[in-house]
Scaffold this active site. Sequence first.
Site, short mmCIF file in Angstrom:
data_model
loop_
_atom_site.label_atom_id
_atom_site.label_comp_id
_atom_site.label_asym_id
_atom_site.label_seq_id
_atom_site.Cartn_x
_atom_site.Cartn_y
_atom_site.Cartn_z
CE LYS A 201 39.11 43.33 33.09
NZ LYS A 201 40.19 43.28 32.09
CE LYS A 255 41.19 44.68 35.94
NZ LYS A 255 41.91 44.34 34.74
#
Length: 329
Positions: A201, A255
Amino acid sequence: MKIIGTYPKTRLRRNRKSDWSRRLVSENALSSNDLIWPIFIREGRNIKEPVKTMPGVYRYTLDKIEKLTEKAIKKRIPMIALFPSTPASKKNKNGTEALNKNNLVCKALKLIKKNFNEIGLMCDVALDPYTTHGHDGILKKNYVDNDATIKILVKQSLLQAEMGCDVIAPSDMMDGRIGEIRKALDKNGFKNTQILSYAVKYASSFYGPFRDAVGSLNLLKSDKKNYQMDISNSKEALREVAMDLSEGADFIMVKPGMPYLDIIRLIKENFKIPVFAYQVSGEYSMIKNAIINKTLNQDSVYESLMSFKRAGASAVVTYFADEISTKLK
Ligand code: PBG
């Protein structure tokens, strides 16, 4: 790769001439089975509140949640991701509302699980919807303390599992949390509760509209760069994934999505595991606003989602899940 065939004997356009031929040679497909639908929930009754920065996305009160679940099941969407918008009055420094048995997420889990078994439920493990500073963990001298945070994340995970959550999804980026969560789940009778690790992330600027949706945007005074990944790195992603796999993660999330297609591919090629992509709020709003302004047409949604399949993603978390699944018959 050796190039086979030369013009004019070989004409790649021949196979593209008709629709049926294009269908025969298409390399990837997108179906409802590839979609995870994120849903924002809020307190109150009979409210469907628009998220200002995400046209077409709403915060729903729990009395609406069964209808939405039915819709997802009918559309063959395999999983819903629940995100709470917590009232400011229930936020504090340590995000203790995360551990309240009667918080929004727990209530939603119970409600859905009572009536439906044929759909997966996934919940974020992180403290940002519950903290007054908007960070994902416990602050000590303005630094998110890794080990103190994990202790609470483990409790949050157990609580969610008890309430019926199928897929525990830590999105906090603390080191070592997957192993601790796995250990606690196993010890407490949740051997089959899956863990989807947001292993990769990035500290991205594409999360803005989500922070608006869960009400942490104005609370956050700094960035999340001392725990989320540096946007210029890719080799580091392999280490994150390797560690989380060895700690027991069942699948891995990358992400944001579209700006990081190279990372999806890199992980898929190196580990041969299920990789999910998160087409995050900023990506959604960018495309949605362009469609509203008539800068782009509707097909851009399908194209953006197909890019994830091409890159190697098994599934995509997307705020377009509802509308695109109608078209994916
Ligand atoms: C926080 C969390 C974020 C998102 C999902 N979980 C935002 C953040 O890290 O600040 C972003 C999702 C999106 O932008 O759609 N744990």
